[in-house]
Design a protein around this motif. Structure first.
Motif, PDB file in Angstrom:
ATOM      1  N   ARG A 134       1.014  -1.126  -0.025  1.00 46.79           N
ATOM      2  CA  ARG A 134      -0.028   0.018  -0.175  1.00 46.79           C
ATOM      3  C   ARG A 134       0.876   1.349   0.117  1.00 46.79           C
ATOM      4  O   ARG A 134       1.825   1.459   0.644  1.00 46.79           O
ATOM      5  N   VAL A 135       0.423   2.237  -0.929  1.00 47.82           N
ATOM      6  CA  VAL A 135       1.069   3.546  -0.950  1.00 47.82           C
ATOM      7  C   VAL A 135       0.932   4.249   0.306  1.00 47.82           C
ATOM      8  O   VAL A 135      -0.150   4.483   0.988  1.00 47.82           O
ATOM      9  N   THR A 136       1.954   4.595   1.012  1.00 48.81           N
ATOM     10  CA  THR A 136       1.978   5.565   2.292  1.00 48.81           C
ATOM     11  C   THR A 136       2.071   6.936   1.969  1.00 48.81           C
ATOM     12  O   THR A 136       2.698   7.219   0.985  1.00 48.81           O
ATOM     13  N   PRO A 137       1.192   7.934   2.822  1.00 49.13           N
ATOM     14  CA  PRO A 137       1.602   9.203   2.562  1.00 49.13           C
ATOM     15  C   PRO A 137       3.096   9.692   2.401  1.00 49.13           C
ATOM     16  O   PRO A 137       3.591  10.423   1.793  1.00 49.13           O
ATOM     17  N   SER A 138       3.849   8.956   3.660  1.00 43.29           N
ATOM     18  CA  SER A 138       5.249   9.490   3.476  1.00 43.29           C
ATOM     19  C   SER A 138       5.999   9.112   2.115  1.00 43.29           C
ATOM     20  O   SER A 138       6.911   9.841   1.663  1.00 43.29           O
ATOM     21  N   PHE A 139       5.548   8.168   1.641  1.00 43.52           N
ATOM     22  CA  PHE A 139       6.191   7.518   0.313  1.00 43.52           C
ATOM     23  C   PHE A 139       5.805   8.675  -0.813  1.00 43.52           C
ATOM     24  O   PHE A 139       6.566   9.087  -1.616  1.00 43.52           O
ATOM     25  N   VAL A 140       4.503   8.888  -0.727  1.00 45.93           N
ATOM     26  CA  VAL A 140       4.117  10.069  -1.571  1.00 45.93           C
ATOM     27  C   VAL A 140       4.713  11.308  -1.588  1.00 45.93           C
ATOM     28  O   VAL A 140       5.289  11.868  -2.524  1.00 45.93           O
ATOM     29  N   VAL A 141       5.005  11.932  -0.334  1.00 53.54           N
ATOM     30  CA  VAL A 141       5.605  12.978  -0.203  1.00 53.54           C
ATOM     31  C   VAL A 141       7.135  13.130  -0.591  1.00 53.54           C
ATOM     32  O   VAL A 141       7.687  13.932  -1.214  1.00 53.54           O
ATOM     33  N   ASP A 142       7.744  12.045  -0.184  1.00 52.84           N
ATOM     34  CA  ASP A 142       9.347  11.683  -0.215  1.00 52.84           C
ATOM     35  C   ASP A 142       9.544  11.485  -1.764  1.00 52.84           C
ATOM     36  O   ASP A 142      10.522  12.108  -2.306  1.00 52.84           O
ATOM     37  N   THR A 143       8.537  10.893  -2.686  1.00 55.36           N
ATOM     38  CA  THR A 143       8.686  10.579  -3.899  1.00 55.36           C
ATOM     39  C   THR A 143       8.676  12.142  -4.758  1.00 55.36           C
ATOM     40  O   THR A 143       9.303  12.263  -5.535  1.00 55.36           O
ATOM     41  N   LEU A 144       7.713  12.649  -4.153  1.00 52.54           N
ATOM     42  CA  LEU A 144       7.488  14.166  -4.881  1.00 52.54           C
ATOM     43  C   LEU A 144       8.667  15.167  -4.715  1.00 52.54           C
ATOM     44  O   LEU A 144       9.043  15.661  -5.725  1.00 52.54           O
ATOM     45  N   VAL A 145       8.900  15.040  -3.375  1.00 59.77           N
ATOM     46  CA  VAL A 145      10.003  15.960  -3.149  1.00 59.77           C
ATOM     47  C   VAL A 145      11.361  15.777  -3.675  1.00 59.77           C
ATOM     48  O   VAL A 145      12.001  16.435  -4.153  1.00 59.77           O
ATOM     49  N   ALA A 146      11.541  14.348  -3.969  1.00 59.15           N
ATOM     50  CA  ALA A 146      12.729  13.987  -4.682  1.00 59.15           C
ATOM     51  C   ALA A 146      12.733  14.425  -6.040  1.00 59.15           C
ATOM     52  O   ALA A 146      13.737  14.668  -6.667  1.00 59.15           O
ATOM     53  N   ARG A 147      11.486  14.784  -6.502  1.00 59.12           N
ATOM     54  CA  ARG A 147      11.393  15.377  -8.186  1.00 59.12           C
ATOM     55  C   ARG A 147      11.446  16.888  -8.137  1.00 59.12           C
ATOM     56  O   ARG A 147      11.148  17.432  -8.892  1.00 59.12           O
ATOM     57  N   GLY A 148      11.607  17.475  -6.951  1.00 61.94           N
ATOM     58  CA  GLY A 148      11.614  18.719  -6.726  1.00 61.94           C
ATOM     59  C   GLY A 148      10.108  19.569  -6.464  1.00 61.94           C
ATOM     60  O   GLY A 148       9.910  20.554  -6.920  1.00 61.94           O
ATOM     61  N   LEU A 149       9.265  18.559  -6.280  1.00 65.53           N
ATOM     62  CA  LEU A 149       7.905  18.921  -5.990  1.00 65.53           C
ATOM     63  C   LEU A 149       7.582  19.071  -4.607  1.00 65.53           C
ATOM     64  O   LEU A 149       7.078  18.397  -4.074  1.00 65.53           O
TER      65      LEU A 149
END
Length: 244
Positions: A157-172
């Motif tokens: 299951r996708v966690t919110p932390s995974f979502v945030v960390d993934t986006l921040v790593a992309r500069g978002l």
């Protein structure tokens, strides 16, 4: 604005200024509308029937200078999201600030059952990002990869932390979470929500029952401002210690 740092009438730019982004670091804000009896949608199954033009003006302001807009797959299907684009007048300001010309739509989906031929995937300024869990079927992953940047989480299951960390790593780093309610609850439970922008619609919908359980503890947010128009209350809340 009837409570907050100023008072009186607000034009579109003043509304946007009332929802500032921090100069650095990730910041996650949620945007939701709820009725007087706690429903997130009306009888048509969407938020349109409980919203209004004034609420939508705040909705636009909240996401206006975001880097990414996070939405659950169920909300994408129910609301019929269109293409993610910025207003032409905002493109120059965004690019001057080092942002992409428009926000990226980031969709959380376990099944990858999404409207791939819709304008959301064919007409958005930025290629959509879809985040799914490790259990997503291989065939569904292959299809998804043709229409989006697919990111597979190491867990089922996708966690919110995974979502945030993934986006921040992309500069978002400027992130708006638009729900639905279950996804928002998960962001709150993990402590990944910095700001909640909640509109109270002056209607009763009679649709408050839904799947989900209570949080293990209540999470307190501080009221930063209230904007009133046509009976709607647009409330901005900050997580303790946020203060931005």
């Amino acid at each position: 604005m009837i409570l907050g740092p100023t008072s009186g009438d607000l034009d579109d730019d003043a509304v946007a200024a009332a929802y500032p982004w921090p100069e650095e670091g990730p910041w996650v804000r949620a945007m939701m509308v709820t009725t007087l009896d706690g429903a997130a949608a009306g009888p048509d199954g969407t938020s349109d029937s409980i919203s209004s033009s004034v609420d939508k003006a705040v909705f636009d302001a909240v996401r206006r200078f975001a880097d990414a807009v996070v939405v659950g797959a169920g909300t994408i299907r129910a609301e019929g999201y269109g293409a993610m684009r910025a207003k032409p007048a905002d493109v120059g300001r965004r690019t001057a600030a080092g942002q992409a010309a428009a926000p990226v739509i980031a969709i959380v989906s376990g099944s990858l059952d999404l409207p791939w031929e819709s304008e959301l995937f064919t007409g958005s300024t930025q290629r959509p990002v879809v985040l799914t869990g490790s259990g997503a079927p291989t065939s569904a992953r292959d299809t998804a990869s043709q229409h989006c940047d697919l990111v597979v989480a190491p867990e089922e299951r996708v966690t919110p932390s995974f979502v945030v960390d993934t986006l921040v790593a992309r500069g978002l780093r400027r992130i708006v979470c638009e729900g639905g309610p279950s996804l928002l609850e998960r962001f709150v439970a993990e402590g990944r929500l910095d700001e909640a922008d909640i509109t109270v619609s002056p209607v009763f919908a009679g649709l408050t029952e839904r799947a989900g359980g209570a949080q293990d503890a209540v999470r307190h947010f501080d009221l930063a401002h209230v904007i009133h128009a046509e009976g709607f209350l647009m409330n901005r809340y900050l997580a303790p210690g946020g203060g931005r």
